[in-house]
Design a protein around this motif. Structure first.
Motif, PDB file in Angstrom:
ATOM      1  N   GLN A 110      10.786  13.749  -7.047  1.00  0.00           N
ATOM      2  CA  GLN A 110      10.873  14.331  -5.730  1.00  0.00           C
ATOM      3  C   GLN A 110      11.106  16.137  -6.126  1.00  0.00           C
ATOM      4  O   GLN A 110      10.326  16.810  -5.245  1.00  0.00           O
ATOM      5  N   PHE A 163       7.105   9.670  -5.223  1.00  0.00           N
ATOM      6  CA  PHE A 163       7.749  10.796  -4.591  1.00  0.00           C
ATOM      7  C   PHE A 163       9.309  10.727  -4.894  1.00  0.00           C
ATOM      8  O   PHE A 163       9.813  11.619  -5.471  1.00  0.00           O
ATOM      9  N   PHE A 164       9.874   9.549  -5.064  1.00  0.00           N
ATOM     10  CA  PHE A 164      11.323   9.294  -5.160  1.00  0.00           C
ATOM     11  C   PHE A 164      11.648   9.803  -6.805  1.00  0.00           C
ATOM     12  O   PHE A 164      12.454  10.533  -7.352  1.00  0.00           O
ATOM     13  N   VAL A 192       5.467   6.182  -2.410  1.00  0.00           N
ATOM     14  CA  VAL A 192       6.753   6.270  -2.391  1.00  0.00           C
ATOM     15  C   VAL A 192       7.593   6.300  -3.566  1.00  0.00           C
ATOM     16  O   VAL A 192       8.527   7.257  -3.684  1.00  0.00           O
ATOM     17  N   ALA A 251       0.856  -1.256   0.065  1.00  0.00           N
ATOM     18  CA  ALA A 251      -0.139   0.126   0.143  1.00  0.00           C
ATOM     19  C   ALA A 251       0.937   1.289  -0.067  1.00  0.00           C
ATOM     20  O   ALA A 251       0.481   2.348  -0.576  1.00  0.00           O
ATOM     21  N   ALA A 252       1.935   1.294   0.643  1.00  0.00           N
ATOM     22  CA  ALA A 252       2.755   2.406   0.738  1.00  0.00           C
ATOM     23  C   ALA A 252       3.746   2.670  -0.407  1.00  0.00           C
ATOM     24  O   ALA A 252       3.875   3.809  -0.579  1.00  0.00           O
TER      25      ALA A 252
END
Lengths: 291, 283
Positions: free
Chosen positions: B269, B265-266, B262, B257-258
């Motif tokens: 960024q 985002f990476f 993530v 789920a995370a």
């Protein structure tokens, strides 16, 4: 031709705005008014509505659970205020140019990117009385294990710590950006005047970081008042409603107890509290707009 | 630069700082690291109480395969995408139009409208809950992806309009005026002059609200109830109840789920942080 254009200039903004405004009115503005109106009715969510005047509010102010939730929201607001200073601390700690620091900064930011449901699960493990890391850690100091999430006195603070984790990350990013945009001339001038360390931070750096601080405080207060996900995933307001907050209390009353009118009254109270901050934010924003 | 650049300090100070940074990071992410390790544990380890040590055997593939085959996790993941992508697109599109109108046209009520968008963005969800739920039910959209998508578009439009308006205000008026003098229509100006200039803002905004919508839990609880539509946040919390004892599976599910926000985002960024702090450098 020129005439056609000025005409176009008059009605085009209306067209540009129409879709956003219509949706926003239907889903945000109108529901706010409806909720306030509903708070004067007794309603199970399906059947007939009965007008009851202020009696939902009178009941609310007599409801022990309401005061528990309100008190918890207050705790959230007070302890959430640790997020901006801690975030600033971490930002100062990380504001260096060494190899790999970019990666470190972005990994520090992780907790904000992941869902609060996952944060809630992560911290539930962390606090677990039989195997959680938290109890292993305090065990090292010879303390007895504490079941944080089933202890009425500790549960809210346990959840607030979980909430602080992403909130600190958010504030950290705001401050890192602020530190990036500092005016180097002022810092050099202050250094020549012999300012350094704490003095420099207080009199030269913090004033320049004011916009970041403003946003950090606003989003932190709003975050504290909006807290729902963590309470719902970690405790469902328990044990015995002791970790409930207004947002969760409202949800519980309307969905599980079928008391939509009463729920609307709780929501209205929360909304009024929030309005103080919204008004303050708007006032600041529009003031800087004019300047 | 503040604090004093580390290069100007002594060598021991330098070295200890470099080590301290990584230790701090490890401690900061410790709860998350624990979950990652747990997601690779065997059932025997869990039953034997080995929650924090090194797993006796690494069951990484087994656990994740099980999450995807034995639970509706894949469905949840797909649902989250089905809900999030159109909602992001819709909110960004509507707010770019609205933000442009608020930024570059003078008309009565301009500031009031802008203020309404900002204020709406901060209201507690609970004040909207009952009416929005009723509205969704009465449109026949309860427990459908469309119901959630429509709400997310509408709600995120507040924040997005604030964002786009502040970005577009900074664009030079001369460009638009020059196009007008050339006789270009207002829509063409928007499409050919303004839109190419706001591309970086569009990217920043999209990444940011992708994570907002992806991570939404409250509206997933209020507007949806079946596994066929449920996004991953509500899904994982439903699974928690069913597998009380299988921590390794819940852990694996949490990581799944995370992961999408993530990764995003990476990958983006710079855009993400620009989006998050736009208000912080102005205002």
């Amino acid at each position: 031709m020129q005439k056609l254009h000025s005409k176009q200039q008059q009605w085009m903004p209306v067209l540009f705005l129409a879709p956003a405004v219509i949706l926003f009115v239907v889903y945000v503005i109108f529901p706010i008014l409806q909720s306030i109106w509903l708070s004067f009715y007794e309603w199970d969510g399906i059947g007939e509505k009965t007008f009851v005047g202020f009696s939902n509010y009178i009941e609310l102010f007599d409801d022990y659970q309401f005061w528990v939730a309100l008190k918890n929201n207050l705790y959230w607001m007070v302890f959430f205020m640790l997020a901006p200073p801690i975030g600033l601390g971490i930002a100062l700690f990380l504001n260096q140019k060494i190899m790999g620091i970019r990666l470190v900064k972005s990994m520090f930011f992780f907790p904000f990117v992941i869902s609060q449901v996952v944060v809630g699960l992560v911290f539930s493990w962390f606090y677990d009385p039989s195997f959680g890391l938290f109890n292993k850690a305090i065990g090292l100091f010879g303390m007895e294990p504490v079941a944080i999430l089933s202890d009425e006195n500790w549960v809210t603070f346990g959840i607030i710590v979980a909430g602080l984790w992403p909130q600190i990350a958010y504030c950290m990013i705001l401050y890192l950006t602020g530190l990036n945009n500092l005016n180097p001339d002022q810092i050099e001038a202050a250094r020549l005047d012999g300012a350094h360390g704490w003095k420099m931070l207080r009199h030269v750096i913090l004033p320049q970081l004011r916009p970041a601080t403003f946003i950090a405080v606003v989003v932190t207060v709003i975050g504290a008042l909006r807290s729902f996900d963590l309470v719902a995933t970690m405790t469902s307001g328990g044990p015995f409603g002791s970790s409930s907050v207004l947002a969760y209390f409202m949800y519980e009353q309307s969905i599980f107890n079928y008391r939509a009118g009463y729920g609307a009254a709780i929501a209205t109270v929360l909304f009024l509290i929030m309005d103080i901050y919204i008004a303050y934010f708007l006032w600041r924003m529009l003031k800087s707009e004019k300047a | 630069m503040f604090p004093t650049p580390i290069e100007k300090r002594s060598l021991p100070f330098n070295l200890s700082y470099r080590v301290a940074v990584w230790i701090a990071l490890f401690l900061w992410l410790l709860p998350l690291i624990a979950v990652m390790v747990t997601s690779a544990r065997s059932m025997a380890d869990i039953n034997g109480g080995n929650y924090w040590g090194i797993p006796t055997e690494w069951m990484f593939f087994e656990n994740y395969t099980m999450v995807f085959t034995q639970t509706p996790m894949l469905r949840y993941l797909l649902n989250s995408l089905i809900i999030t992508l159109p909602a992001v697109f819709g909110a960004v599109a509507l707010s770019t139009l609205a933000g442009y109108a608020l930024a570059k046209y003078k008309f009565r009520g301009n500031v009031a409208l802008f203020a309404a968008f900002i204020a709406g963005n901060f209201v507690p969800f609970q004040i909207l809950m009952i009416p929005v739920r009723d509205l969704t039910i009465s449109m026949g959209l309860y427990d459908t992806a469309s119901g959630l998508i429509l709400f997310h578009i509408a709600f995120q439009t507040g924040f997005c309009t604030l964002f786009m308006r502040n970005f577009i205000v900074g664009l030079p008026d001369e460009l638009i005026e020059a196009a007008r003098v050339e006789g270009v229509s207002e829509w063409q100006i928007f499409w050919h002059v303004v839109l190419p200039l706001v591309r970086p803002a569009l990217a920043a905004l999209s990444v940011l609200i992708f994570t907002f919508i992806w991570n939404d839990y409250f509206w997933a609880l209020v507007l949806v109830q079946s596994d066929e539509v449920r996004p991953i946040t509500a899904g994982i919390s439903a699974l928690k109840g069913q597998w009380m004892a299988s921590w390794q599976l819940i852990a694996a599910g949490s990581i799944v789920a995370a992961l999408p926000p993530v990764i995003l985002f990476f990958a983006m960024q710079r855009h993400f942080i620009a989006g998050l702090t736009l208000g912080a450098t102005k205002g």
